[in-house]
Design a protein around this motif. Structure first.
Motif, mmCIF file in Angstrom:
data_model
loop_
_atom_site.group_PDB
_atom_site.id
_atom_site.type_symbol
_atom_site.label_atom_id
_atom_site.label_comp_id
_atom_site.label_asym_id
_atom_site.label_seq_id
_atom_site.Cartn_x
_atom_site.Cartn_y
_atom_site.Cartn_z
ATOM 1 N N GLN A 1 8.903 -36.493 18.338
ATOM 2 C CA GLN A 1 9.595 -35.419 18.537
ATOM 3 C C GLN A 1 9.139 -34.297 17.655
ATOM 4 O O GLN A 1 8.860 -33.047 17.990
ATOM 5 C CB GLN A 1 11.263 -35.545 18.492
ATOM 6 C CG GLN A 1 11.750 -36.366 19.160
ATOM 7 C CD GLN A 1 12.727 -35.711 20.141
ATOM 8 O OE1 GLN A 1 13.165 -34.697 20.128
ATOM 9 N NE2 GLN A 1 12.915 -36.662 21.485
ATOM 10 N N ARG A 2 8.868 -34.606 16.446
ATOM 11 C CA ARG A 2 8.387 -33.725 15.453
ATOM 12 C C ARG A 2 6.772 -33.113 15.884
ATOM 13 O O ARG A 2 6.638 -32.008 15.697
ATOM 14 C CB ARG A 2 8.257 -34.312 14.014
ATOM 15 C CG ARG A 2 8.003 -33.559 13.130
ATOM 16 C CD ARG A 2 7.848 -34.239 11.658
ATOM 17 N NE ARG A 2 8.020 -33.406 10.621
ATOM 18 C CZ ARG A 2 8.069 -33.743 9.380
ATOM 19 N NH1 ARG A 2 7.916 -35.028 9.178
ATOM 20 N NH2 ARG A 2 8.119 -32.933 7.957
ATOM 21 N N LEU A 3 5.797 -34.202 16.463
ATOM 22 C CA LEU A 3 4.690 -33.894 16.698
ATOM 23 C C LEU A 3 4.785 -32.706 18.118
ATOM 24 O O LEU A 3 4.161 -31.937 17.953
ATOM 25 C CB LEU A 3 3.838 -34.864 17.134
ATOM 26 C CG LEU A 3 3.669 -36.007 15.859
ATOM 27 C CD1 LEU A 3 2.955 -37.309 16.316
ATOM 28 C CD2 LEU A 3 2.692 -35.093 14.874
ATOM 29 N N CYS B 1 3.647 -43.116 19.433
ATOM 30 C CA CYS B 1 4.841 -43.370 18.872
ATOM 31 C C CYS B 1 6.215 -42.750 19.654
ATOM 32 O O CYS B 1 5.961 -42.300 20.494
ATOM 33 C CB CYS B 1 4.841 -42.685 17.449
ATOM 34 S SG CYS B 1 4.445 -40.943 17.559
ATOM 35 N N ASP B 2 7.194 -43.216 19.204
ATOM 36 C CA ASP B 2 8.496 -42.867 19.864
ATOM 37 C C ASP B 2 9.519 -42.348 18.812
ATOM 38 O O ASP B 2 9.174 -42.211 17.540
ATOM 39 C CB ASP B 2 9.311 -44.114 20.173
ATOM 40 C CG ASP B 2 8.445 -44.536 21.475
ATOM 41 O OD1 ASP B 2 7.802 -43.717 22.504
ATOM 42 O OD2 ASP B 2 8.659 -45.863 21.672
ATOM 43 N N GLY B 3 10.727 -41.695 19.083
ATOM 44 C CA GLY B 3 11.435 -41.350 18.278
ATOM 45 C C GLY B 3 11.386 -40.127 17.604
ATOM 46 O O GLY B 3 10.760 -39.070 17.962
ATOM 47 N N ILE B 4 11.572 -40.077 16.177
ATOM 48 C CA ILE B 4 11.666 -38.697 15.390
ATOM 49 C C ILE B 4 10.065 -38.245 15.449
ATOM 50 O O ILE B 4 9.611 -36.906 15.451
ATOM 51 C CB ILE B 4 12.157 -38.987 13.834
ATOM 52 C CG1 ILE B 4 13.451 -39.295 14.203
ATOM 53 C CG2 ILE B 4 12.026 -37.764 13.128
ATOM 54 C CD1 ILE B 4 14.795 -38.401 14.027
ATOM 55 N N SER C 1 3.411 -35.162 6.209
ATOM 56 C CA SER C 1 3.347 -36.392 5.425
ATOM 57 C C SER C 1 3.944 -37.303 6.398
ATOM 58 O O SER C 1 4.854 -37.213 7.096
ATOM 59 C CB SER C 1 4.346 -36.384 4.020
ATOM 60 O OG SER C 1 4.327 -37.438 3.490
ATOM 61 N N ILE C 2 3.050 -38.523 6.632
ATOM 62 C CA ILE C 2 3.210 -39.637 7.648
ATOM 63 C C ILE C 2 2.999 -40.970 6.979
ATOM 64 O O ILE C 2 2.164 -41.068 6.205
ATOM 65 C CB ILE C 2 2.482 -39.363 8.849
ATOM 66 C CG1 ILE C 2 2.667 -40.169 9.912
ATOM 67 C CG2 ILE C 2 1.085 -39.424 8.467
ATOM 68 C CD1 ILE C 2 2.167 -39.952 11.322
ATOM 69 N N LEU D 1 -2.320 -30.713 10.758
ATOM 70 C CA LEU D 1 -2.704 -30.524 12.046
ATOM 71 C C LEU D 1 -2.134 -28.972 12.348
ATOM 72 O O LEU D 1 -1.205 -28.659 11.845
ATOM 73 C CB LEU D 1 -1.347 -31.292 12.623
ATOM 74 C CG LEU D 1 -1.404 -32.812 12.436
ATOM 75 C CD1 LEU D 1 -0.139 -33.577 12.623
ATOM 76 C CD2 LEU D 1 -2.406 -33.468 13.478
ATOM 77 N N ARG D 2 -3.158 -28.303 13.105
ATOM 78 C CA ARG D 2 -2.878 -26.810 13.346
ATOM 79 C C ARG D 2 -2.776 -26.337 12.149
ATOM 80 O O ARG D 2 -3.543 -26.130 11.111
ATOM 81 C CB ARG D 2 -1.708 -26.961 14.425
ATOM 82 C CG ARG D 2 -2.140 -27.738 15.653
ATOM 83 C CD ARG D 2 -0.926 -27.625 16.720
ATOM 84 N NE ARG D 2 -0.704 -26.015 16.892
ATOM 85 C CZ ARG D 2 -1.132 -25.492 18.211
ATOM 86 N NH1 ARG D 2 -1.577 -26.275 19.195
ATOM 87 N NH2 ARG D 2 -0.764 -24.593 18.366
ATOM 88 N N ASP D 3 -1.605 -25.342 11.934
ATOM 89 C CA ASP D 3 -1.307 -24.765 10.705
ATOM 90 C C ASP D 3 -0.326 -25.544 9.832
ATOM 91 O O ASP D 3 0.435 -24.882 8.849
ATOM 92 C CB ASP D 3 -0.820 -23.467 11.151
ATOM 93 C CG ASP D 3 -1.666 -22.529 11.778
ATOM 94 O OD1 ASP D 3 -2.972 -22.707 11.404
ATOM 95 O OD2 ASP D 3 -1.315 -21.478 12.885
#
Length: 79
Positions: free
Chosen positions: A27-29, A21-24, A62-63, A56-58
């Motif tokens: 960057q968030r991941l 994926c691209d974008g926000i 929401s996706i 994911l991790r700790d």
């Protein structure tokens, strides 16, 4: 066998293989430290099926399912 994150059911887990994926979202991941090899668990889907909540991790994230299609995972096999 790999498949998109969007195809996992609540309670299922897997290991992230690729993030396409691209974008926000990307960057968030990255800011969360999510890289290939990170374990992900689907917690639940919203009543109408979108968005989905994953662990994911700790973090809980929401996706949208459309965005989750771009994250390839290797599902854990339960015996």
């Amino acid at each position: 066998m790999s498949k998109p994150l969007s195809e996992l059911k609540p309670g299922e887990s897997g290991t992230i293989l690729t993030i396409n994926c691209d974008g926000i979202l990307r960057q968030r991941l990255i800011s969360m430290g999510v890289i290939p090899g990170t374990r992900v668990t689907v917690r639940k889907y919203a009543p109408l099926g979108d968005p989905m909540e994953v662990r994911l991790r700790d973090y809980s994230l929401s996706i949208r399912r459309k965005d989750a299609e771009s994250i390839e995972v290797s599902p854990e096999v339960c015996s």
